[in-house]
Scaffold this active site. Structure first.
Site, PDB file in Angstrom:
ATOM      1  N   ARG A  63       6.097  64.413  46.549  1.00 29.51           N
ATOM      2  CA  ARG A  63       5.904  63.718  47.835  1.00 29.51           C
ATOM      3  C   ARG A  63       7.220  63.572  48.593  1.00 29.51           C
ATOM      4  NH1 ARG A  63       2.747  60.277  44.668  1.00 29.51           N
ATOM      5  NH2 ARG A  63       4.269  58.574  44.745  1.00 29.51           N
ATOM      6  N   GLY A 109      14.544  48.423  26.737  1.00 29.42           N
ATOM      7  CA  GLY A 109      15.848  48.242  27.391  1.00 29.42           C
ATOM      8  C   GLY A 109      16.067  46.790  27.792  1.00 29.42           C
ATOM      9  N   PHE A 151      19.734  52.480  27.069  1.00 31.76           N
ATOM     10  CA  PHE A 151      21.045  52.947  26.616  1.00 31.76           C
ATOM     11  C   PHE A 151      21.535  54.120  27.483  1.00 31.76           C
ATOM     12  CE2 PHE A 151      22.524  56.227  23.340  1.00 31.76           C
ATOM     13  CZ  PHE A 151      23.862  55.979  23.555  1.00 31.76           C
ATOM     14  N   TYR A 173       5.673  60.553  19.741  1.00 32.33           N
ATOM     15  CA  TYR A 173       6.918  60.888  20.435  1.00 32.33           C
ATOM     16  C   TYR A 173       7.056  62.395  20.618  1.00 32.33           C
ATOM     17  CZ  TYR A 173      11.935  60.637  21.560  1.00 32.33           C
ATOM     18  OH  TYR A 173      13.177  60.729  22.167  1.00 32.33           O
TER      19      TYR A 173
HETATM   20  P1  NAD Z   1      16.226  53.277  25.273  1.00 37.07           P
HETATM   21  O1  NAD Z   1      15.051  52.711  24.571  1.00 37.07           O
HETATM   22  O2  NAD Z   1      17.545  52.563  25.164  1.00 37.07           O
HETATM   23  O3  NAD Z   1      15.931  53.480  26.803  1.00 37.07           O
HETATM   24  C1  NAD Z   1      14.658  53.796  27.315  1.00 37.07           C
HETATM   25  C2  NAD Z   1      14.394  52.919  28.522  1.00 37.07           C
HETATM   26  O4  NAD Z   1      13.121  53.280  29.088  1.00 37.07           O
HETATM   27  C3  NAD Z   1      14.327  51.427  28.187  1.00 37.07           C
HETATM   28  O5  NAD Z   1      15.126  50.689  29.071  1.00 37.07           O
HETATM   29  C4  NAD Z   1      12.838  51.107  28.347  1.00 37.07           C
HETATM   30  O6  NAD Z   1      12.613  49.751  28.685  1.00 37.07           O
HETATM   31  C5  NAD Z   1      12.440  52.078  29.436  1.00 37.07           C
HETATM   32  N1  NAD Z   1      10.989  52.381  29.462  1.00 37.07           N
HETATM   33  C6  NAD Z   1      10.223  52.802  28.438  1.00 37.07           C
HETATM   34  N2  NAD Z   1       8.945  52.952  28.840  1.00 37.07           N
HETATM   35  C7  NAD Z   1       8.909  52.635  30.163  1.00 37.07           C
HETATM   36  C8  NAD Z   1       7.895  52.623  31.143  1.00 37.07           C
HETATM   37  N3  NAD Z   1       6.618  52.940  30.859  1.00 37.07           N
HETATM   38  N4  NAD Z   1       8.220  52.263  32.418  1.00 37.07           N
HETATM   39  C9  NAD Z   1       9.504  51.932  32.725  1.00 37.07           C
HETATM   40  N5  NAD Z   1      10.499  51.915  31.833  1.00 37.07           N
HETATM   41  C10 NAD Z   1      10.211  52.275  30.560  1.00 37.07           C
HETATM   42  O7  NAD Z   1      16.387  54.788  24.743  1.00 37.07           O
HETATM   43  P2  NAD Z   1      17.521  55.860  25.034  1.00 37.07           P
HETATM   44  O8  NAD Z   1      18.132  56.226  23.742  1.00 37.07           O
HETATM   45  O9  NAD Z   1      18.375  55.417  26.153  1.00 37.07           O
HETATM   46  O10 NAD Z   1      16.633  57.112  25.508  1.00 37.07           O
HETATM   47  C11 NAD Z   1      16.543  57.479  26.875  1.00 37.07           C
HETATM   48  C12 NAD Z   1      15.802  58.810  27.003  1.00 37.07           C
HETATM   49  O11 NAD Z   1      16.500  59.827  26.271  1.00 37.07           O
HETATM   50  C13 NAD Z   1      14.380  58.764  26.445  1.00 37.07           C
HETATM   51  O12 NAD Z   1      13.541  59.569  27.253  1.00 37.07           O
HETATM   52  C14 NAD Z   1      14.530  59.406  25.074  1.00 37.07           C
HETATM   53  O13 NAD Z   1      13.338  59.997  24.638  1.00 37.07           O
HETATM   54  C15 NAD Z   1      15.614  60.433  25.344  1.00 37.07           C
HETATM   55  N6  NAD Z   1      16.330  60.802  24.112  1.00 37.07           N
HETATM   56  C16 NAD Z   1      17.238  59.974  23.547  1.00 37.07           C
HETATM   57  C17 NAD Z   1      17.891  60.366  22.386  1.00 37.07           C
HETATM   58  C18 NAD Z   1      18.936  59.511  21.722  1.00 37.07           C
HETATM   59  O14 NAD Z   1      19.481  59.915  20.678  1.00 37.07           O
HETATM   60  N7  NAD Z   1      19.326  58.370  22.243  1.00 37.07           N
HETATM   61  C19 NAD Z   1      17.591  61.593  21.780  1.00 37.07           C
HETATM   62  C20 NAD Z   1      16.625  62.384  22.379  1.00 37.07           C
HETATM   63  C21 NAD Z   1      16.013  62.008  23.551  1.00 37.07           C
END
Ligand code: NAD
Ligand code: UDP
Length: 309
Positions: free
Chosen positions: A106, A36, A11, A145
């Site tokens: 790197r 994702g 997202f 988390y």
């Molecule tokens: P999301 O699940 O839509 O996106 C996360 C993406 O990371 C996904 O596409 C997933 O496939 C990918 N991913 C996860 N583990 C992976 C790995 N080991 N290797 C490669 N890709 C990997 O979630 P989001 O809401 O877009 O969150 C994105 C970031 O923002 C995250 O780090 C999340 O912790 C942080 N965040 C989001 C929110 C929120 O309200 N949306 C709040 C706080 C923090």
């Protein structure tokens, strides 16, 4: 600039990718699609400035060519998803952050970490400023988390202090918008999809717990501003507009003209009672504040969900 974005098919990562490309940068997206979807960046197919690599960043990351920034946004983010993928969540924030800090070292690139308001746990200070140290249950059901994000912050600070890494850390508060996964179980997607399907809206507990909801465009604006500022400690990015979950359910019903009833279900263990960002640091440092009201942002999000099958 040439920027590596992890979680680019998620997202937030997909919106960040769009913004970087719109500013004329090149983006190397990395994602393993655990939460994702490739369709979040399908509109970029054929762009000469974008490539998407299918790779799990808990394994070392190798990329050809120079990089100016490594922006680590990969991690499951919805409570049901990170609980389902507990070990993967711990690992992407621990080993993943390590491999990406090493990649940045790197390449001589700067490093940007997407952390979370969850580092404040169930906060006893309200609203939450960056110097609040939090109230986290290190072995609780959300610990895969919040503890791994705390570790990711600590590792990033250690690289900044002892290895001179040029690092940035944002603590993101509840963010919503188009391209959220309809089935990710978060409150925004649950309530919108329940209203669209004419199903009851499921409020957990009595709905008196609060959250503050930020539209994704505001988050991305704060993110790109921080890239340009020389500040290495965590910065809150969120919208202080705070609602109880019950108020939020009523707002969604009103905006969508929904007749769905509200039903009450058990409150998950360790669900934070309240959450609201203190954004005075971001205001001072970045000249930033959210511009999209919750009503406007929700209407844009509802339009997106109305159009997907
Ligand atoms: P999301 O699940 O839509 O996106 C996360 C993406 O990371 C996904 O596409 C997933 O496939 C990918 N991913 C996860 N583990 C992976 C790995 N080991 N290797 C490669 N890709 C990997 O979630 P989001 O809401 O877009 O969150 C994105 C970031 O923002 C995250 O780090 C999340 O912790 C942080 N965040 C989001 C929110 C929120 O309200 N949306 C709040 C706080 C923090
Ligand atoms: N919540 C709810 N009904 C749902 C989904 C979530 O009442 O169908 C509540 C949840 O218990 C929490 C708040 O909404 O108090 C926000 O939950 P979400 O999963 O979106 O994010 P969190 O802020 O807990 O990470």
């Amino acid at each position: 600039m040439r920027v590596l974005v992890t979680g680019a098919a998620g997202f937030i990562g997909s919106h960040l990718t769009d913004r970087l490309l719109a500013e004329g940068h090149q983006v190397v997206g990395v994602d393993c699609f655990i939460t994702g979807h490739p369709q979040n960046v399908a509109h970029l197919a054929g762009s000469p400035d974008f490539v998407l690599i299918d790779h799990d960043v808990t394994c070392p990351v190798e990329v050809d060519g120079p990089l100016d920034w490594v922006m680590h946004f990969a991690s499951p983010a919805s409570p049901p998803k990170y609980m389902q993928h507990a070990i993967e969540t711990l690992r992407v924030n621990a080993e993943g952050t390590y491999h990406l800090l090493e990649l940045a070292r790197r390449k001589g690139a700067a490093f940007f970490l997407a952390s979370t308001s969850e580092v404040y746990g169930d906060p006893e200070v309200h609203p939450q400023p960056e110097d609040y140290r939090g109230n986290v249950n290190s072995i609780g059901p959300r610990s895969m988390y919040d503890e791994s994000k705390r570790y990711a912050e600590a590792l990033t600070m250690a690289y900044a202090r002892s290895r001179g890494a040029d690092a940035r850390i944002i603590r993101i508060f509840n963010t919503y918008g188009p391209r959220m996964d309809a089935d990710d179980g978060r409150v925004v997607t649950n309530f919108i999809t329940q209203a669209l399907r004419e199903q009851p809206l499921t409020v957990y507990g009595d709905g008196s717990q609060t959250r503050s909801f930020q539209y994704v465009d505001d988050l991305i604006e704060g993110t790109v501003r921080l890239v340009k500022v020389d500040y290495h400690k965590p910065v809150n990015l969120g919208n202080p507009e705070e609602y109880s979950v019950l108020e939020f359910a009523s707002l969604i019903k009103e905006l969508m003209g929904s007749a769905s009833p509200i039903v009450f279900e058990p409150l998950p263990e360790d669900d934070p009672r309240q959450r609201q960002p203190d954004i005075s640091l971001a205001q001072r440092l970045l000249g930033w504040q959210p511009h999209v009201s919750v009503r406007d942002g929700l209407m844009r999000t509802v339009e997106y969900f109305r159009l997907i099958p």
